[in-house]
Design a protein around this motif. Structure first.
Motif, PDB file in Angstrom:
ATOM      1  N   LEU A 114      -9.912 -15.704  21.713  1.00 17.85           N
ATOM      2  CA  LEU A 114      -9.738 -16.267  20.376  1.00 17.85           C
ATOM      3  C   LEU A 114     -10.626 -15.579  19.355  1.00 17.85           C
ATOM      4  O   LEU A 114     -10.337 -15.614  18.168  1.00 17.85           O
ATOM      5  N   TRP A 115     -11.695 -14.951  19.813  1.00 12.82           N
ATOM      6  CA  TRP A 115     -12.591 -14.281  18.887  1.00 12.82           C
ATOM      7  C   TRP A 115     -11.868 -13.167  18.140  1.00 12.82           C
ATOM      8  O   TRP A 115     -12.142 -12.931  16.965  1.00 12.82           O
ATOM      9  N   ALA A 116     -10.948 -12.485  18.816  1.00 14.80           N
ATOM     10  CA  ALA A 116     -10.292 -11.324  18.205  1.00 14.80           C
ATOM     11  C   ALA A 116      -9.419 -11.714  17.007  1.00 14.80           C
ATOM     12  O   ALA A 116      -9.570 -11.140  15.923  1.00 14.80           O
ATOM     13  N   PRO A 117      -8.496 -12.687  17.136  1.00 15.80           N
ATOM     14  CA  PRO A 117      -7.709 -13.062  15.956  1.00 15.80           C
ATOM     15  C   PRO A 117      -8.574 -13.630  14.827  1.00 15.80           C
ATOM     16  O   PRO A 117      -8.301 -13.389  13.654  1.00 15.80           O
ATOM     17  N   LEU A 118      -9.621 -14.364  15.187  1.00 17.46           N
ATOM     18  CA  LEU A 118     -10.519 -14.894  14.153  1.00 17.46           C
ATOM     19  C   LEU A 118     -11.273 -13.768  13.458  1.00 17.46           C
ATOM     20  O   LEU A 118     -11.450 -13.791  12.242  1.00 17.46           O
ATOM     21  N   PHE A 119     -11.699 -12.786  14.222  1.00 19.51           N
ATOM     22  CA  PHE A 119     -12.374 -11.629  13.640  1.00 19.51           C
ATOM     23  C   PHE A 119     -11.441 -10.906  12.673  1.00 19.51           C
ATOM     24  O   PHE A 119     -11.825 -10.559  11.553  1.00 19.51           O
ATOM     25  N   ILE A 120     -10.201 -10.682  13.103  1.00 19.01           N
ATOM     26  CA  ILE A 120      -9.227  -9.984  12.258  1.00 19.01           C
ATOM     27  C   ILE A 120      -8.938 -10.784  10.992  1.00 19.01           C
ATOM     28  O   ILE A 120      -8.867 -10.227   9.898  1.00 19.01           O
ATOM     29  N   LEU A 121      -8.785 -12.092  11.140  1.00 21.37           N
ATOM     30  CA  LEU A 121      -8.529 -12.954   9.979  1.00 21.37           C
ATOM     31  C   LEU A 121      -9.665 -12.839   8.972  1.00 21.37           C
ATOM     32  O   LEU A 121      -9.426 -12.676   7.769  1.00 21.37           O
ATOM     33  N   LYS A 122     -10.884 -12.910   9.450  1.00 22.29           N
ATOM     34  CA  LYS A 122     -12.049 -12.792   8.558  1.00 22.29           C
ATOM     35  C   LYS A 122     -12.162 -11.380   7.978  1.00 22.29           C
ATOM     36  O   LYS A 122     -12.429 -11.211   6.793  1.00 22.29           O
ATOM     37  N   ALA A 123     -11.955 -10.364   8.819  1.00 24.96           N
ATOM     38  CA  ALA A 123     -12.086  -8.978   8.367  1.00 24.96           C
ATOM     39  C   ALA A 123     -11.056  -8.635   7.295  1.00 24.96           C
ATOM     40  O   ALA A 123     -11.331  -7.835   6.404  1.00 24.96           O
ATOM     41  N   ALA A 124      -9.890  -9.272   7.364  1.00 22.93           N
ATOM     42  CA  ALA A 124      -8.857  -9.025   6.351  1.00 22.93           C
ATOM     43  C   ALA A 124      -9.308  -9.498   4.971  1.00 22.93           C
ATOM     44  O   ALA A 124      -8.762  -9.067   3.959  1.00 22.93           O
ATOM     45  N   HIS A 125     -10.319 -10.352   4.927  1.00 20.09           N
ATOM     46  CA  HIS A 125     -10.814 -10.875   3.653  1.00 20.09           C
ATOM     47  C   HIS A 125     -12.117 -10.215   3.206  1.00 20.09           C
ATOM     48  O   HIS A 125     -12.714 -10.631   2.220  1.00 20.09           O
ATOM     49  N   TRP A 126     -12.562  -9.205   3.926  1.00 26.22           N
ATOM     50  CA  TRP A 126     -13.753  -8.466   3.517  1.00 26.22           C
ATOM     51  C   TRP A 126     -13.450  -7.703   2.244  1.00 26.22           C
ATOM     52  O   TRP A 126     -12.303  -7.317   1.995  1.00 26.22           O
ATOM     53  N   PRO A 127     -14.477  -7.443   1.432  1.00 24.05           N
ATOM     54  CA  PRO A 127     -14.253  -6.655   0.217  1.00 24.05           C
ATOM     55  C   PRO A 127     -13.733  -5.247   0.519  1.00 24.05           C
ATOM     56  O   PRO A 127     -12.911  -4.719  -0.213  1.00 24.05           O
ATOM     57  N   SER A 128     -14.215  -4.640   1.607  1.00 23.17           N
ATOM     58  CA  SER A 128     -13.696  -3.321   1.987  1.00 23.17           C
ATOM     59  C   SER A 128     -12.502  -3.525   2.917  1.00 23.17           C
ATOM     60  O   SER A 128     -12.408  -4.531   3.620  1.00 23.17           O
ATOM     61  N   ASP A 129     -11.614  -2.559   2.932  1.00 23.20           N
ATOM     62  CA  ASP A 129     -10.397  -2.678   3.718  1.00 23.20           C
ATOM     63  C   ASP A 129     -10.657  -2.311   5.175  1.00 23.20           C
ATOM     64  O   ASP A 129     -11.003  -1.170   5.477  1.00 23.20           O
ATOM     65  N   ILE A 130     -10.493  -3.275   6.074  1.00 25.21           N
ATOM     66  CA  ILE A 130     -10.707  -3.038   7.501  1.00 25.21           C
ATOM     67  C   ILE A 130      -9.749  -1.970   8.022  1.00 25.21           C
ATOM     68  O   ILE A 130     -10.055  -1.257   8.967  1.00 25.21           O
ATOM     69  N   GLY A 131      -8.592  -1.828   7.383  1.00 32.70           N
ATOM     70  CA  GLY A 131      -7.621  -0.810   7.782  1.00 32.70           C
ATOM     71  C   GLY A 131      -8.134   0.601   7.598  1.00 32.70           C
ATOM     72  O   GLY A 131      -7.692   1.521   8.290  1.00 32.70           O
ATOM     73  N   ASN A 132      -9.085   0.786   6.686  1.00 33.07           N
ATOM     74  CA  ASN A 132      -9.691   2.106   6.513  1.00 33.07           C
ATOM     75  C   ASN A 132     -10.638   2.428   7.666  1.00 33.07           C
ATOM     76  O   ASN A 132     -10.821   3.584   8.022  1.00 33.07           O
ATOM     77  N   ILE A 133     -11.248   1.391   8.222  1.00 28.49           N
ATOM     78  CA  ILE A 133     -12.175   1.565   9.333  1.00 28.49           C
ATOM     79  C   ILE A 133     -11.407   1.653  10.649  1.00 28.49           C
ATOM     80  O   ILE A 133     -11.700   2.490  11.496  1.00 28.49           O
ATOM     81  N   LEU A 134     -10.436   0.774  10.798  1.00 29.01           N
ATOM     82  CA  LEU A 134      -9.605   0.724  12.006  1.00 29.01           C
ATOM     83  C   LEU A 134      -8.141   0.807  11.584  1.00 29.01           C
ATOM     84  O   LEU A 134      -7.502  -0.211  11.332  1.00 29.01           O
TER      85      LEU A 134
END
Length: 128
Positions: A4-24
């Motif tokens: 469950l940590w993974a979907p929660l991490f992704i959900l939170k990371a999608a709301h970071w000021p920087s784009d997680i898609g640029n990192i991953l």
């Protein structure tokens, strides 16, 4: 806690000021989809509750009952908050599937293994 940590991490990371898609880059589409939901803080919290309240992962019947109650209350609150936009409610629920698509093992390998080594992420989370 399973993965469950993974979907929660992704959900939170999608709301970071920087784009997680640029990192991953493999999270680019997932992040974009989550951002398009335009979740405010309350809807985000309700969505997190929906993701976390997995009675099927709980062996203790009392804990499962509490999770079921919280799930029901979170769903009810989300229905009320999206009453003027039924499609938004459906899109939020459908996003659950999207959040579980990226493999937790890949996230762990790329982001956490260089820092914590072979220690399972669940062990780290349990100690927090």
């Amino acid at each position: 806690m399973g993965h469950l940590w993974a979907p929660l991490f992704i959900l939170k990371a999608a709301h970071w000021p920087s784009d997680i898609g640029n990192i991953l880059p493999f999270l680019q589409n997932t992040s974009k989809h989550i951002k398009q939901l335009n979740l405010d803080g309350t809807n985000l919290e309700l969505f997190e509750n929906i993701l976390l309240c997995r009675m099927d992962l709980l062996e203790d019947k009392e804990q499962a009952h509490l999770a079921e109650n919280l799930l029901g209350k979170s769903l009810d609150a989300l229905i009320l908050r999206t009453a003027n936009d039924k499609r938004k409610f459906v899109n939020i629920l459908l996003a659950t599937v999207i959040l579980f698509r990226p493999p937790a093992v890949v996230l762990h390998t790329l982001l956490f293994k260089p820092i914590i080594g072979i220690v399972p992420i669940e062990t780290v989370i349990a100690t927090i």
